[in-house]
Scaffold this motif. Structure first.
Motif, mmCIF file in Angstrom:
data_model
loop_
_atom_site.group_PDB
_atom_site.id
_atom_site.type_symbol
_atom_site.label_atom_id
_atom_site.label_comp_id
_atom_site.label_asym_id
_atom_site.label_seq_id
_atom_site.Cartn_x
_atom_site.Cartn_y
_atom_site.Cartn_z
ATOM 1 N N ILE A 4 0.744 -1.060 0.174
ATOM 2 C CA ILE A 4 -0.063 0.089 -0.070
ATOM 3 C C ILE A 4 0.959 1.177 0.131
ATOM 4 C CG2 ILE A 4 -1.747 1.228 1.131
ATOM 5 C CD1 ILE A 4 -2.775 -1.210 2.764
ATOM 6 N N ALA A 5 0.794 2.114 -1.077
ATOM 7 C CA ALA A 5 1.503 3.492 -1.141
ATOM 8 C C ALA A 5 1.200 4.451 -0.144
ATOM 9 C CB ALA A 5 1.464 3.715 -2.690
ATOM 10 N N ALA A 6 1.873 5.064 0.529
ATOM 11 C CA ALA A 6 1.417 6.258 1.350
ATOM 12 C C ALA A 6 2.746 6.975 1.410
ATOM 13 C CB ALA A 6 0.810 5.863 2.665
ATOM 14 N N ASP A 7 2.658 8.375 1.302
ATOM 15 C CA ASP A 7 3.797 9.194 1.973
ATOM 16 C C ASP A 7 3.443 9.481 3.236
ATOM 17 O OD1 ASP A 7 5.515 11.432 2.458
ATOM 18 O OD2 ASP A 7 5.487 12.184 0.417
ATOM 19 N N PHE A 8 4.152 9.238 4.225
ATOM 20 C CA PHE A 8 3.891 9.512 5.615
ATOM 21 C C PHE A 8 4.139 10.966 6.194
ATOM 22 C CE2 PHE A 8 4.157 5.155 6.182
ATOM 23 C CZ PHE A 8 2.794 4.787 7.212
ATOM 24 N N ILE A 20 -0.676 13.461 5.645
ATOM 25 C CA ILE A 20 -1.990 13.027 6.648
ATOM 26 C C ILE A 20 -3.011 12.144 5.882
ATOM 27 C CG2 ILE A 20 -2.964 15.046 6.921
ATOM 28 C CD1 ILE A 20 -2.758 12.204 9.485
ATOM 29 N N GLU A 21 -3.430 12.869 4.758
ATOM 30 C CA GLU A 21 -4.700 12.176 3.787
ATOM 31 C C GLU A 21 -4.119 10.853 3.394
ATOM 32 O OE1 GLU A 21 -3.456 15.268 3.362
ATOM 33 O OE2 GLU A 21 -5.405 16.343 4.288
ATOM 34 N N GLN A 22 -2.999 10.802 3.053
ATOM 35 C CA GLN A 22 -2.377 9.525 2.483
ATOM 36 C C GLN A 22 -2.191 8.482 3.556
ATOM 37 O OE1 GLN A 22 0.868 9.402 -0.251
ATOM 38 N NE2 GLN A 22 0.311 11.501 -1.291
ATOM 39 N N VAL A 23 -2.010 8.898 4.754
ATOM 40 C CA VAL A 23 -1.812 7.862 6.040
ATOM 41 C C VAL A 23 -3.101 7.528 6.291
ATOM 42 C CG1 VAL A 23 -1.110 7.754 8.314
ATOM 43 C CG2 VAL A 23 0.264 9.236 6.786
ATOM 44 N N ASN A 24 -4.126 8.252 6.181
ATOM 45 C CA ASN A 24 -5.517 7.970 6.684
ATOM 46 C C ASN A 24 -6.033 7.075 5.716
ATOM 47 O OD1 ASN A 24 -5.629 9.259 8.920
ATOM 48 N ND2 ASN A 24 -6.422 11.294 8.024
ATOM 49 N N ALA A 25 -5.546 7.092 4.463
ATOM 50 C CA ALA A 25 -6.188 6.353 3.507
ATOM 51 C C ALA A 25 -5.442 4.857 3.701
ATOM 52 C CB ALA A 25 -6.147 6.920 2.070
ATOM 53 N N LEU A 26 -4.404 4.727 3.944
ATOM 54 C CA LEU A 26 -3.754 3.679 4.185
ATOM 55 C C LEU A 26 -4.229 3.085 5.384
ATOM 56 C CD1 LEU A 26 0.310 2.987 4.233
ATOM 57 C CD2 LEU A 26 -1.182 2.350 6.197
ATOM 58 N N ILE A 58 2.868 6.805 15.580
ATOM 59 C CA ILE A 58 1.631 7.252 16.594
ATOM 60 C C ILE A 58 0.289 6.906 15.975
ATOM 61 C CG2 ILE A 58 0.372 9.154 17.564
ATOM 62 C CD1 ILE A 58 3.280 10.156 18.456
ATOM 63 N N ARG A 59 0.167 7.317 14.682
ATOM 64 C CA ARG A 59 -0.998 7.118 14.073
ATOM 65 C C ARG A 59 -1.438 5.674 13.768
ATOM 66 N NH1 ARG A 59 1.051 12.334 10.912
ATOM 67 N NH2 ARG A 59 -0.561 13.721 11.921
ATOM 68 N N LEU A 60 -0.289 4.815 13.288
ATOM 69 C CA LEU A 60 -0.404 3.402 12.922
ATOM 70 C C LEU A 60 -0.786 2.814 14.322
ATOM 71 C CD1 LEU A 60 2.513 3.160 10.609
ATOM 72 C CD2 LEU A 60 0.002 2.759 9.917
ATOM 73 N N SER A 61 -0.042 3.055 15.225
ATOM 74 C CA SER A 61 -0.420 2.281 16.519
ATOM 75 C C SER A 61 -1.766 2.581 17.188
ATOM 76 C CB SER A 61 0.803 2.598 17.469
ATOM 77 O OG SER A 61 2.046 2.420 17.282
ATOM 78 N N ARG A 62 -2.160 3.932 16.945
ATOM 79 C CA ARG A 62 -3.629 4.359 17.505
ATOM 80 C C ARG A 62 -4.446 3.519 16.931
ATOM 81 N NH1 ARG A 62 -3.581 10.266 17.529
ATOM 82 N NH2 ARG A 62 -3.886 9.903 15.165
ATOM 83 N N ALA A 63 -4.254 3.371 15.595
ATOM 84 C CA ALA A 63 -5.304 2.660 14.684
ATOM 85 C C ALA A 63 -5.223 1.002 15.087
ATOM 86 C CB ALA A 63 -5.034 2.887 13.324
ATOM 87 N N LEU A 64 -4.146 0.512 15.080
ATOM 88 C CA LEU A 64 -3.952 -1.120 15.163
ATOM 89 C C LEU A 64 -3.888 -1.625 16.538
ATOM 90 C CD1 LEU A 64 -1.568 -1.497 11.983
ATOM 91 C CD2 LEU A 64 -4.295 -1.589 12.101
ATOM 92 N N PHE A 65 -3.125 -0.703 17.469
ATOM 93 C CA PHE A 65 -2.956 -1.558 18.746
ATOM 94 C C PHE A 65 -4.265 -1.819 19.468
ATOM 95 C CE2 PHE A 65 -2.412 -0.527 23.333
ATOM 96 C CZ PHE A 65 -1.359 -1.500 23.712
ATOM 97 N N PRO A 66 -5.405 -0.910 19.528
ATOM 98 C CA PRO A 66 -6.465 -1.414 20.309
ATOM 99 C C PRO A 66 -6.922 -2.484 19.687
ATOM 100 C CG PRO A 66 -6.474 1.080 19.810
ATOM 101 C CD PRO A 66 -5.369 0.187 19.191
ATOM 102 N N LYS A 67 -6.927 -3.019 18.416
ATOM 103 C CA LYS A 67 -7.509 -4.288 17.916
ATOM 104 C C LYS A 67 -6.874 -5.500 18.102
ATOM 105 C CE LYS A 67 -9.392 -1.637 13.707
ATOM 106 N NZ LYS A 67 -9.252 -1.423 12.420
ATOM 107 N N MET A 68 -5.610 -5.278 18.355
ATOM 108 C CA MET A 68 -4.592 -6.362 18.780
ATOM 109 C C MET A 68 -5.133 -6.554 20.303
ATOM 110 S SD MET A 68 -1.008 -5.294 17.298
ATOM 111 C CE MET A 68 -0.540 -4.920 15.833
ATOM 112 N N MET A 69 -5.296 -5.585 21.147
ATOM 113 C CA MET A 69 -5.656 -5.815 22.691
ATOM 114 C C MET A 69 -7.251 -6.605 22.651
ATOM 115 S SD MET A 69 -3.411 -4.667 24.563
ATOM 116 C CE MET A 69 -4.224 -4.164 26.170
ATOM 117 N N GLU A 70 -8.019 -6.159 21.431
ATOM 118 C CA GLU A 70 -9.274 -6.904 21.587
ATOM 119 C C GLU A 70 -9.281 -8.378 21.405
ATOM 120 O OE1 GLU A 70 -11.775 -4.729 18.706
ATOM 121 O OE2 GLU A 70 -11.775 -2.791 20.063
ATOM 122 N N ARG A 71 -8.211 -8.702 20.344
ATOM 123 C CA ARG A 71 -7.934 -10.035 19.907
ATOM 124 C C ARG A 71 -7.384 -10.881 20.853
ATOM 125 N NH1 ARG A 71 -7.209 -7.379 14.888
ATOM 126 N NH2 ARG A 71 -5.093 -7.839 15.249
ATOM 127 N N GLY A 72 -6.493 -10.219 21.660
ATOM 128 C CA GLY A 72 -5.613 -10.916 22.864
ATOM 129 C C GLY A 72 -4.354 -11.400 22.364
#
Length: 263
Positions: free
Chosen positions: A63-67, A70-76, A118-132
């Motif tokens: 997935i392409a995104a220039d960090f 911010i718009e590209q990061v959100n789309a990623l 920060i942005r990637l962890s904020r999006a993905l970390f809570p889902k990891m916690m939910e799955r355990g």
């Protein structure tokens, strides 16, 4: 050794070359599904072609995104499937005197090197916690501990990653989610190789001679007395992402070749 990664999906920011690419290759060789990232689709396609040639059975996409955008990061983030392993690797560096670093340059390097994680962890970390179960890994640098005088802004961002990683790890109590950092040493990544080549040409030296001079003059405490290969960083990264590293959490793991003299 089987690292038990066959059923895991990993996303690696900044992974079309260098350390990120080496980590992607190692994860794929262990049977993980990997999503790579680069600033544009052309870089991704080149990296995907190489990875599929090296590992024919690879389950890999990009997935392409220039960090810095911010718009590209959100789309990623919106495009990512379920991710078990997040490797915050993307980063930029430059040699620059402290008095010449503008406000805009301070903010730009912070945006890419720190806010990406920060942005990637904020999006993905809570889902990891939910799955355990999950792994979050920050690729920092010995420059975050021993700040280079000619890259103070870069060193600052690498110190920040250690703080974020440490804080996140404290949220994982009594789960199978871990958050760790790697302190990499002087690594011969593509960006470093390009810079070394340019300096060598300017000084009419071979690249090998230039590499030796750099180690002797700027990394005198290195026990390796050479640059680290990206694959050597990747070896540690892939282990930390595996179920076998379940008791390693909140750690700063050194792959610095002995450059740091602190205990």
């Amino acid at each position: 050794m089987d690292l038990q990664l066959q059923s895991k999906t990993a996303f690696i920011s900044g992974s079309t070359q260098g350390i990120g690419y080496a980590i992607a290759r190692q994860l794929l060789s262990e049977g993980a599904t990997v999503i790579i990232n680069g600033r544009n689709q052309a870089k991704i396609e080149d990296a995907l072609q190489k990875l599929r040639q090296e590992i024919p059975q690879a389950e890999v996409s990009g997935i392409a995104a220039d960090f810095s955008n911010i718009e590209q990061v959100n789309a990623l983030i919106d495009a990512l499937p379920q991710v078990d392993i997040l490797i915050n690797n993307v980063g930029v560096f430059e040699l620059k005197a402290f008095t010449e670093i503008t406000d805009e340059q301070w903010l730009s390097i912070f945006e890419i090197n720190v806010m990406s994680s920060i942005r990637l962890s904020r999006a993905l970390f809570p889902k990891m916690m939910e799955r355990g179960w999950g792994r979050v890994l920050f690729i920092s640098s010995e420059s975050g501990v021993n700040i280079p005088e000619n890259m103070i802004h870069y060193g600052m961002t690498k110190t920040a990653l250690l703080s974020i990683s440490n804080g996140l790890s404290k949220l994982t109590k009594n789960t199978q989610v871990t958050v760790n950092s790697i302190l990499g040493g002087p690594t011969y990544s593509d960006g470093v190789a390009e810079a070394v080549s340019q300096i060598a040409q300017a000084q009419q030296l071979s690249e090998e001679q230039m590499k030796e001079l750099i180690i002797q003059n700027t990394n005198q405490t290195s026990l390796l007395q050479r640059f680290i290969a990206p694959s050597e960083i990747a070896n540690m990264a892939v282990y930390l992402c595996s179920p076998l590293a379940s008791a390693t959490n909140g750690a700063i793991t050194r792959v610095d070749g002995g450059v740091l003299t602190t205990l």
